[in-house]
Design an enzyme around this catalytic site. Structure first.
Site, PDB file in Angstrom:
ATOM      1  N   LEU A   1      12.080  -5.816  -6.883  1.00 21.40           N
ATOM      2  CA  LEU A   1      11.164  -6.808  -7.464  1.00 21.40           C
ATOM      3  C   LEU A   1       9.905  -6.146  -7.989  1.00 21.40           C
ATOM      4  O   LEU A   1       9.266  -6.631  -8.905  1.00 21.40           O
ATOM      5  CB  LEU A   1      10.772  -7.849  -6.415  1.00 21.40           C
ATOM      6  CG  LEU A   1      11.862  -8.794  -5.928  1.00 21.40           C
ATOM      7  CD1 LEU A   1      11.370  -9.581  -4.741  1.00 21.40           C
ATOM      8  CD2 LEU A   1      12.279  -9.721  -7.044  1.00 21.40           C
TER       9      LEU A   1
ATOM     10  N   PHE B   1       2.381   0.228  -0.676  1.00 22.31           N
ATOM     11  CA  PHE B   1       2.972   1.109   0.311  1.00 22.31           C
ATOM     12  C   PHE B   1       4.464   1.307   0.138  1.00 22.31           C
ATOM     13  O   PHE B   1       5.134   1.823   1.011  1.00 22.31           O
ATOM     14  CB  PHE B   1       2.667   0.589   1.711  1.00 22.31           C
ATOM     15  CG  PHE B   1       1.202   0.451   1.930  1.00 22.31           C
ATOM     16  CD1 PHE B   1       0.425   1.588   2.092  1.00 22.31           C
ATOM     17  CD2 PHE B   1       0.586  -0.780   1.915  1.00 22.31           C
ATOM     18  CE1 PHE B   1      -0.933   1.470   2.264  1.00 22.31           C
ATOM     19  CE2 PHE B   1      -0.767  -0.887   2.087  1.00 22.31           C
ATOM     20  CZ  PHE B   1      -1.542   0.244   2.262  1.00 22.31           C
TER      21      PHE B   1
ATOM     22  N   ASP C   1      -7.819  -7.533   0.657  1.00 18.91           N
ATOM     23  CA  ASP C   1      -7.224  -7.166  -0.624  1.00 18.91           C
ATOM     24  C   ASP C   1      -6.691  -8.400  -1.356  1.00 18.91           C
ATOM     25  O   ASP C   1      -5.580  -8.429  -1.850  1.00 18.91           O
ATOM     26  CB  ASP C   1      -6.100  -6.145  -0.424  1.00 18.91           C
ATOM     27  CG  ASP C   1      -5.753  -5.418  -1.722  1.00 18.91           C
ATOM     28  OD1 ASP C   1      -6.564  -5.483  -2.667  1.00 18.91           O
ATOM     29  OD2 ASP C   1      -4.682  -4.804  -1.790  1.00 18.91           O
TER      30      ASP C   1
END
Ligand SMILES: *[C@@H]1O[C@H](CO)[C@@H](O)[C@H](O)[C@H]1NC(C)=O
Ligand SMILES: *[C@@H]1O[C@H](CO)[C@@H](O)[C@H](O)[C@H]1NC(C)=O
Ligand SMILES: *[C@@H]1O[C@H](CO)[C@@H](O)[C@H](O)[C@H]1NC(C)=O
Ligand SMILES: *[C@@H]1O[C@H](CO)[C@@H](O)[C@H](O)[C@H]1NC(C)=O
Ligand SMILES: *[C@@H]1O[C@H](CO)[C@@H](O)[C@H](O)[C@H]1NC(C)=O
Ligand SMILES: *[C@@H]1O[C@H](CO)[C@@H](O)[C@H](O)[C@H]1NC(C)=O
Ligand SMILES: *[C@@H]1O[C@H](CO)[C@@H](O)[C@H](O)[C@H]1NC(C)=O
Ligand SMILES: *[C@@H]1O[C@H](CO)[C@@H](O)[C@H](O)[C@H]1NC(C)=O
Length: 825
Positions: free
Chosen positions: A513, A518, A632
């Protein structure tokens, strides 16, 4: 003419002739006759108009508008509905004053456009929307049209039409059915806004109401749960002192859709299927028997999956049990206990309903639910209350009549209503509930515990057999960067590596996707058909372990409809994976910043998303057992579920704070340029207020459809925050609004969103509101403080300046999405 070179003159005159003929196609000028057999076509050939005959069996001739490119003749508007011509000798003509007329063989006027306005050089033009307008030759401003067919619709509701009431001009634009499919004269049914009380759309046969759409609830009409965001059209509702209307627009003109009130009184939306060459029904207004107005009488509730479908609201019983038994529910229900206004009444909440007929209601858009309850309690005639906008829970609606036409839906398709009830009835209910709890709970608890133990033992055995890992995953907190002391163990469903590999087709490129901070993210389908998203942490990344444990720990404990749900995790040697529920609509990023998709994000959707994110963040900051700072928050971390509800995701950087701490410091500043608050970027101080900053950036991005980072403007060097602030200071904040939302929004909501966004991005954390305040400010009309200058509003500089500057090195060059650096403490 002297001195004018001949060739040039010729050239100019050819051009102007060409120009004249090409525009003349769609227009009629004064004294030009359109006789039977001649037609006019709109500029882009969407619509055509002329005389036509709706059936072979009669010789009646009508003047009308139909689709030009669609092979099945589909008439969308008829001029002389009640006065057909009986042979082909009619003409349509525009007079000098700007009135369109249809004349028969002996020049009798059988129809006219009947406008009181006149113009000097009038023209009539058929537009590509299917609107026939009369205007001054040089004035194309829609506000100045002398007349338009969109103001006098027949049975068809076309895209861009305003269906509703223009209070200024005194026009009510509503649908009237044809008598039959081949007779356009006025039939028995009308579908129109009723503005007694809070507006709703009533479909009537003669004067009898047959179907009620219910009032607008912020997302849709209360009684039309199938009116949902979709790829074909966007829709919206506007209600103010000047106008009241519902409107829809096609997302892409290549998919044609229209809505009609057919001769049998059905409201139907069709979509043209080009391959099959036919109109297919997309949705209908009336779904089933429960949509027959007032089927269950006063205080009755219709539920289509029950038999009989009618029941009474709780605290009510059938007025006439005999009739009720004979399946005649029209007499409805009566209270078991009479109200006692002086003695004090209470309310019972009923969820998941279509609210009753609002013709006898009172409303106030700025009250909240608490004030609404008080208002209702104050007036002895008030029978129920509800909020006006289910997205924010704001606004107040009070009923002053018997409650008629309630139906029950699945929880998420309906809304809440609070029904007035005698205190004695409330007491009885409370007691009954208590009694039930006393008996049931101990039984339930012991059954559950037993069942739990059995399952656990079984499952543990199975796990052991399956993959040798004989334990539930224990993720231990070993992160002492932030000031966390809690070392709690965490239980999470464990997925077998092979299961995940199978589900993702061995982590094939097709099922990938995207790539997160990370590692890659894959889509997978489990054996039982369930769709999942797999976040695979890259082996190499050293930081991965911290983030992995952190994320698993955080999310496993969080349950909120605006947060993405963690289903489990997978640990196998070096492999570490998180398994989430799959979000078919991907991230907000791909909707608000992508050219093609932006248009499908109408204002109502954007506002719903803003409010949803605010609620999710409030939960993280305040309501969850842990206090979580996301760190974030950005558009690509907001996922959208199938109903386009926002879900906050990616807790890789999240930190939880214990107890009353609201602030912490880190040496590792991580986050995303353009979203990070100044104090976090520079000093590494993060708090709930740094999330608030990111939220503010997000709000301004959602409103404008532009990224903060990389924002460019011809006139200045400010970033999006600076640009928004500048517009706000000049009172022009509405200009910030994404221009794909053309004129189709609620200005007060847009203003409020921008205002709240600016409050959130203020430079100093202590000036920013907390999320409780933000949710309150978005959901009510409370006065807002003036925002101060935003933090980081001039970051974008010309390259030469950036080179010579030394103060904020992190802003000058890099194009990386995330930044990590060590900051001495
Ligand atoms: C238009 O039709 C009217 C009525 O039939 C007639 O009097 C007039 O002369 C016609 N004008 C033109 C330009 O054909
Ligand atoms: C009307 O006439 C056309 C051609 O003249 C024919 O194709 C069509 O089937 C007829 N429609 C009806 C309802 O008789
Ligand atoms: C045709 O319509 C006119 C009115 O427009 C009417 O006077 C006339 O009698 C009609 N003729 C036929 C044959 O129906
Ligand atoms: C239409 O009907 C009228 C009389 O009703 C007649 O005078 C006229 O010639 C007819 N026109 C055509 C084209 O048949
Ligand atoms: C034309 O306007 C007048 C007054 O404005 C109105 O009474 C009449 O019904 C209108 N006629 C049509 C056909 O709309
Ligand atoms: C609506 O409610 C607000 C807040 O309670 C109040 O200030 C305002 O006057 C009310 N408006 C009307 C028309 O009652
Ligand atoms: C309540 O309704 C009754 C009868 O419908 C009316 O006479 C009375 O004035 C109403 N009271 C209030 C406070 O509106
Ligand atoms: C509209 O649809 C057509 C055909 O499917 C497609 O080629 C075009 O790119 C679409 N336009 C937009 C703006 O999405």
């Amino acid at each position: 003419m002297e001195g004018f070179p001949l060739p040039l003159f010729l050239f100019v005159s050819t051009i102007s002739t060409l120009w004249l003929t090409s525009t003349a196609i769609s227009t009629i000028s004064p004294n030009q006759n359109i006789s039977d057999g001649q037609t006019i076509i709109s500029d882009d050939e969407f619509f055509q108009m002329g005389f036509f005959n709706p059936s072979n069996s009669s010789t009646n001739r009508y003047f009308g508008i139909w689709y030009y490119k669609i092979s099945v003749p589909t008439v969308v508007w008829v001029a002389n509905r009640e006065t057909p011509l009986n042979n082909t000798s009619g003409v349509l003509t525009l007079n000098q004053e700007g009135t369109l007329m249809i004349l028969d063989h002996s020049n009798n006027m059988i129809w006219s456009s009947n406008s009181s306005l006149t113009a000097n050089n009038p023209v009539a033009q058929l537009l590509d929307t299917g609107n026939l307008v009369i205007r001054s030759e040089n004035d194309i401003n829609p506000d100045n049209y002398l007349w338009q067919s969109f103001d006098y619709p027949g049975d068809t509701f076309l895209p861009n039409m305003k269906f509703g009431i223009d209070f200024v001009k005194g026009l009510n634009k509503y649908l009237t059915s044809w008598k039959s499919v081949d007779d356009p004269s006025i039939g028995g049914y009308t579908n129109r806004f009723d503005s007694d009380g809070y507006p709703q759309i009533l479909m009537r046969r003669g004067s009898e109401v047959e179907f009620n759409s219910g009032p607008w609830n912020g997302l849709r009409f209360s009684g039309m749960p199938n009116l949902k965001p979709n790829d074909i059209y966007t829709f919206g509702f506007v209600f103010n002192e000047r106008e009241l209307y519902y409107k829809y627009e096609l997302v892409n003109n290549s998919v044609v859709s229209r809505m009609i009130l057919n001769p049998d009184g059905r409201i139907q939306r069709f979509v043209w299927i080009d391959q099959a060459r036919e109109w297919r029904i997309y949705v209908t207004g009336q779904l089933d028997n429960c949509d027959r107005y007032g089927l269950c009488g006063a205080y009755g509730v219709c539920n289509i999956i029950d038999s009989p479908p009618c029941g009474c609201l709780s605290g009510f019983e059938p007025r006439s049990p005999d009739e009720w038994r004979r399946a005649d529910w029209s007499s409805g229900c009566v209270r078991k206990a009479e109200l006692d206004c002086e003695g004090g009444d209470g309310f019972v909440r009923r969820s998941g309903v279509k609210v009753p007929d609002t013709r006898r209601t009172w409303f106030n858009v700025s009250m909240n639910l608490e004030e609404c309850e008080k208002e209702c309690l104050r007036n002895c005639n008030c029978t129920a209350y509800a909020s006006l906008d289910i997205r924010t829970g704001s606004g107040c609606l009070n009923w002053f009549d018997d409650l008629v036409d309630i139906r029950s839906y699945a929880e998420e398709d309906g809304q809440d209503i609070f029904v007035r009830m005698a205190v004695s009835e409330l007491d009885r209910k409370a007691k009954a509930k208590r009694r039930v709890r006393v008996i049931v709970i101990p039984v339930l608890v012991s059954v559950t515990v037993l069942l739990g133990i059995c399952l656990f033992v079984y499952w543990k055995r199975k796990q052991r057999k399956k993959n040798g890992v004989n334990n539930i995953v224990v993720v231990r907190e070993n992160n002492n960067v932030a000031n966390e002391k809690k070392k709690d163990d965490l239980e999470l469903p464990l997925f077998d590596f092979n299961t995940i590999a199978n589900a993702t087709n061995n982590f094939s490129d097709e099922s990938k996707l995207g790539e997160g901070g990370f590692g890659p993210v894959y889509k997978g389908i489990l054996e039982d058909g369930k769709e999942i998203a797999v976040k695979r942490h890259s082996r190499k990344s050293k930081q991965g372990l911290d983030e992995f444990q952190n994320e698993a720990k955080c999310i496993a404990k969080l349950q909120h409809r605006n947060l993405v749900k963690l289903l489990g995790c997978c640990i196998d040697d070096e492999e570490r994976m998180l398994i989430y529920e799959y979000m078919p609509n991907k991230s907000l990023n791909s909707f608000i910043f992508e050219e093609g998709k932006r248009k499908s994000m109408d204002w109502s959707k954007r506002y719903t998303i803003i409010v949803g994110i605010a609620r999710g963040l409030l939960y993280l900051h305040q309501d969850s057992r842990l206090r979580i700072i996301h760190r974030d928050l950005k558009a690509s971390n907001i996922l959208l579920d199938k109903d386009m509800n926002p879900r906050i995701s990616d807790f890789g950087l999240a930190r939880s704070l214990e107890g009353s701490d609201t602030k912490a410091n880190t040496r590792r500043v991580m986050g995303t340029y353009g979203y990070m608050a100044p104090e976090y970027t520079i000093d590494g101080i993060y708090s709930t207020k740094s999330d608030v900053f990111s939220f503010g950036v997000l709000v301004l991005e959602i409103v404008s459809g532009k990224k903060n980072r990389g924002f460019r403007h011809a006139n200045h060097d400010l970033n999006l925050l600076g640009h928004a602030w500048r517009l706000y200071k000049n009172g022009k904040q509405l200009e910030l609004l994404d221009d794909t939302i053309n004129g189709f929004y609620v200005p007060s909501e847009v203003n409020r969103s921008i205002h709240v966004g600016l409050l959130c991005v203020q430079k100093y954390p202590e000036d920013r509101p907390d999320m409780t305040m933000v949710v309150l400010m978005l959901g009510s009309e409370i006065p807002l403080p003036e925002p101060k200058q935003p933090g980081f509003y001039t970051e974008r500089r010309r390259p030469q300046e950036a080179e010579s500057s030394s103060s904020n090195p992190e802003w000058s060059s890099s194009n990386h999405l995330s930044v990590t650096y060590l900051q001495p403490r």
